[in-house]
Design an enzyme around this catalytic site. Structure first.
Site, mmCIF file in Angstrom:
data_model
loop_
_atom_site.group_PDB
_atom_site.id
_atom_site.type_symbol
_atom_site.label_atom_id
_atom_site.label_comp_id
_atom_site.label_asym_id
_atom_site.label_seq_id
_atom_site.Cartn_x
_atom_site.Cartn_y
_atom_site.Cartn_z
ATOM 1 N N SER A 41 -16.607 -22.802 7.752
ATOM 2 C CA SER A 41 -16.007 -22.305 6.510
ATOM 3 C C SER A 41 -16.963 -22.406 5.326
ATOM 4 C CB SER A 41 -14.723 -23.075 6.204
ATOM 5 O OG SER A 41 -14.972 -24.470 6.224
ATOM 6 N N ASN A 79 -9.460 -34.208 6.414
ATOM 7 C CA ASN A 79 -8.112 -33.703 6.130
ATOM 8 C C ASN A 79 -7.623 -34.091 4.738
ATOM 9 O OD1 ASN A 79 -8.399 -32.905 8.733
ATOM 10 N ND2 ASN A 79 -6.769 -34.185 9.591
ATOM 11 N N THR A 101 14.109 4.588 -20.792
ATOM 12 C CA THR A 101 14.712 3.960 -19.610
ATOM 13 C C THR A 101 14.702 5.031 -18.529
ATOM 14 O OG1 THR A 101 16.964 4.626 -20.150
ATOM 15 C CG2 THR A 101 16.256 2.487 -21.003
ATOM 16 N N HIS A 102 14.507 4.640 -17.294
ATOM 17 C CA HIS A 102 14.333 5.615 -16.203
ATOM 18 C C HIS A 102 13.185 6.574 -16.504
ATOM 19 C CE1 HIS A 102 18.433 4.495 -14.728
ATOM 20 N NE2 HIS A 102 18.628 4.334 -16.031
ATOM 21 N N SER A 148 -15.807 11.757 -14.798
ATOM 22 C CA SER A 148 -15.768 12.295 -13.450
ATOM 23 C C SER A 148 -17.139 12.849 -13.098
ATOM 24 C CB SER A 148 -14.717 13.413 -13.378
ATOM 25 O OG SER A 148 -15.008 14.280 -12.299
ATOM 26 N N LYS A 205 -13.297 15.117 -17.992
ATOM 27 C CA LYS A 205 -12.403 14.008 -17.650
ATOM 28 C C LYS A 205 -12.744 12.699 -18.334
ATOM 29 C CE LYS A 205 -9.459 13.674 -15.024
ATOM 30 N NZ LYS A 205 -9.343 13.631 -13.562
ATOM 31 N N ASN A 216 -11.093 8.975 -17.567
ATOM 32 C CA ASN A 216 -10.095 8.345 -16.701
ATOM 33 C C ASN A 216 -9.828 6.901 -17.101
ATOM 34 O OD1 ASN A 216 -9.996 10.714 -15.142
ATOM 35 N ND2 ASN A 216 -11.754 10.028 -13.924
ATOM 36 N N GLU A 231 -5.834 1.480 -14.217
ATOM 37 C CA GLU A 231 -5.478 1.779 -12.821
ATOM 38 C C GLU A 231 -5.795 0.582 -11.936
ATOM 39 O OE1 GLU A 231 -6.395 6.160 -11.736
ATOM 40 O OE2 GLU A 231 -7.664 5.673 -13.433
ATOM 41 N N TYR A 233 -2.099 -31.956 9.701
ATOM 42 C CA TYR A 233 -3.180 -30.980 9.553
ATOM 43 C C TYR A 233 -3.365 -30.130 10.807
ATOM 44 C CZ TYR A 233 -7.620 -28.738 8.698
ATOM 45 O OH TYR A 233 -8.588 -27.787 8.535
ATOM 46 N N GLN A 286 -7.305 -23.953 7.162
ATOM 47 C CA GLN A 286 -8.573 -23.498 6.592
ATOM 48 C C GLN A 286 -8.442 -22.077 6.020
ATOM 49 O OE1 GLN A 286 -12.444 -24.733 8.280
ATOM 50 N NE2 GLN A 286 -12.620 -22.625 9.005
ATOM 51 N N LYS A 333 -8.034 -20.971 1.872
ATOM 52 C CA LYS A 333 -9.000 -20.895 0.778
ATOM 53 C C LYS A 333 -9.327 -19.477 0.327
ATOM 54 C CE LYS A 333 -10.623 -24.294 2.591
ATOM 55 N NZ LYS A 333 -9.572 -25.117 3.263
#
Ligand code: ARG
Length: 462
Positions: free
Chosen positions: A20, A107, A152-153, A274, A280, A282, A287, A314, A319, A322
């Site tokens: 690891s 551990n 709303t909506h 773009s 463009k 963006n 996003e 353990y 492991q 992480k």
């Protein structure tokens, strides 16, 4: 490390899978802090001599410095951060390095490291949240007189202040901050001294260790202490929900910056062009704010799925805790400052917002007008609905029906009905705690500032 019992070295591919260090080297600071405290505790318990303690601490400080400077050289045999540090310590201080691990297990060590890391991560995330909240407050204060359609909506609903919309995100982030503070209670618990699972046989002073490492308290059960990853799951939930809030802000701003809305214009520093369409611009930053939530939610689901059904104490599965933790921390750490920057720099197009207000959005105000003249609300709702229908049939705005037409719908309508068709008046009529009236919004911002001050005072005190 465990050679005594084995007659073969590890299969190469298994060693790769098992190791690891590739990702957990990031725990070096926490790991070495933990080891320094442990060396002190061993000396206090008279397991090692003071001179040995000092040699260990000197060596550990040196190893930490190597990591910090980027001069630490990993060896293929470095399975994880613990073995890497111990191997290098041995090279630096000789055989005394072999005394550091007395009574300790990887551990309780990894559980301690990960908690220390998470405590730092919480503080950093909270700091980044505060910065974004400052951006929201400042922007709100700069545009206190700007009206916009509230939805709303995603349908035009009622006129609101732009600042009111913006501040709605402040309160989401406020809860995110508070949740993280609450999470600290369960992160700040010391596992060290739990050994592999049964506890430490060397009369280590765990209260001392907790004080040295800044933990609020000591774990009560050594089996639980080495296997508990609830604190990561909690942190990841808090991170995921923060991600969800950022994604909703992202979606609002992607929409509002489109030509169809035009309410805000992204600063060039936070937009992209773009490669094919020269015109463009963006809103990539927002996003990504919307999209990154997906991976943070994934991090939470990953961990919960790893934990589900594990036998107690353990297991190596742990492991797998992480990488999702690191991913969530890194993702939010990269995202929050950018979102704050977008807020600070975006141009607010008050005229576009105003142009998007239409008289039909005052239908509720019109109903309230009738209510003030004694008409029950349900009835008022129906009558105004009829007015909307008449206006639609005639192809005119609600405000353009004549007084005659209004009085035909309900005799309660008087000449002053025309005063209803004023968006600023409508907003100003919502001067209630939490409402969109200008004074209410000013009060809300003052309240937000008070929350921030309290937090910043507290953070200063430590
Ligand atoms: N790298 C391990 C982890 O992240 C450290 C603990 C290993 N313990 C063990 N008994 N193999 O969980």
């Amino acid at each position: 490390m465990w050679g005594g019992r084995f007659s073969k070295t590890l299969d190469d591919q298994f060693a790769q899978l098992n190791a690891s260090f590739r990702f957990d080297w990031r725990l070096y600071d926490a790991d070495i802090r933990g080891s320094i405290a442990y060396a002190r505790a061993l000396a206090r318990a008279q397991v090692i001599r003071d001179a040995e303690r000092d040699a260990l601490i000197d060596g550990l400080v040196q190893v930490k410095q190597e990591f910090y400077n980027g001069t630490f050289t990993a060896q293929p045999s470095d399975e994880d951060i613990h073995t890497a540090v111990e191997r290098r310590l041995g090279e630096l201080v000789g055989s005394v390095a072999g005394k550091l691990h007395t009574g300790r297990s990887r551990n309780d060590q990894i559980a301690t490291d990960t908690r220390l890391f998470t405590l730092d991560a919480i503080r950093n995330t909270q700091h980044a949240i505060l910065n974004a909240q400052h951006a929201l407050i400042e922007k709100s204060e700069q545009h206190l007189d700007v009206l916009m359609p509230g939805y709303t909506h995603l349908q035009r609903a009622q006129p609101i202040l732009f600042a009111h919309w913006l501040m709605s995100y402040f309160w989401m982030f406020e809860r995110d901050y508070a949740r993280l503070t609450d999470c600290i209670t369960r992160v700040s618990v010391l596992p060290l001294g739990s050994g592999a699972l049964a506890g430490n046989a060397l009369a280590i002073d765990r209260e001392f260790l907790a004080r040295e490492l800044g933990f609020a308290r000591v774990g009560e059960n050594s089996i639980d202490a080495v296997s508990d990853r609830d604190f990561i799951a909690e942190f990841l939930f808090d991170a995921a929900l923060l991600g969800v809030h950022l994604s909703r802000l992202g979606e609002d701003l992607v929409l509002y910056s489109s030509a169809e809305f035009g309410f805000v214009t992204m600063d060039d520093a936070y937009a992209t062009g773009s490669s094919i369409m020269p015109q463009k611009k963006n809103p990539d930053a927002m996003e990504l704010a919307r999209g990154k939530a997906g991976r943070v939610i994934g991090d939470l689901v990953t961990l919960l799925t790893v934990l589900k059904g594990l036998p107690s104490s353990y297991d190596k599965d742990l492991q797998e805790d992480k990488e999702p933790l690191f991913d969530a921390v890194d993702t939010l750490g990269a995202l929050l400052p950018v979102v704050a920057g977008v807020i600070r720099t975006m141009r607010v197009n008050a005229d576009k917002m105003r142009a998007a207000l239409d008289a039909a959005m005052l239908a509720t105000d019109l109903a309230d007008y009738l209510v003030r003249r004694g008409v029950p609300f349900r009835e008022a709702h129906r009558l105004v609905g009829a007015a909307v229908k008449t206006a639609e049939a005639r192809g005119v705005a609600l405000a353009d029906l004549s007084l005659d037409e209004y009085q035909k719908i309900a005799p309660e309508f008087g000449a002053d009905v025309k005063t209803i068709f004023d968006f600023a008046r409508s907003v100003a009529s919502h001067e209630i705690g939490g409402g969109t009236g200008p004074n209410a919004v000013r009060a809300q911002i003052a309240q937000a500032r008070a929350v921030m001050n309290r937090r910043e005072q507290k953070a200063k005190k430590g």
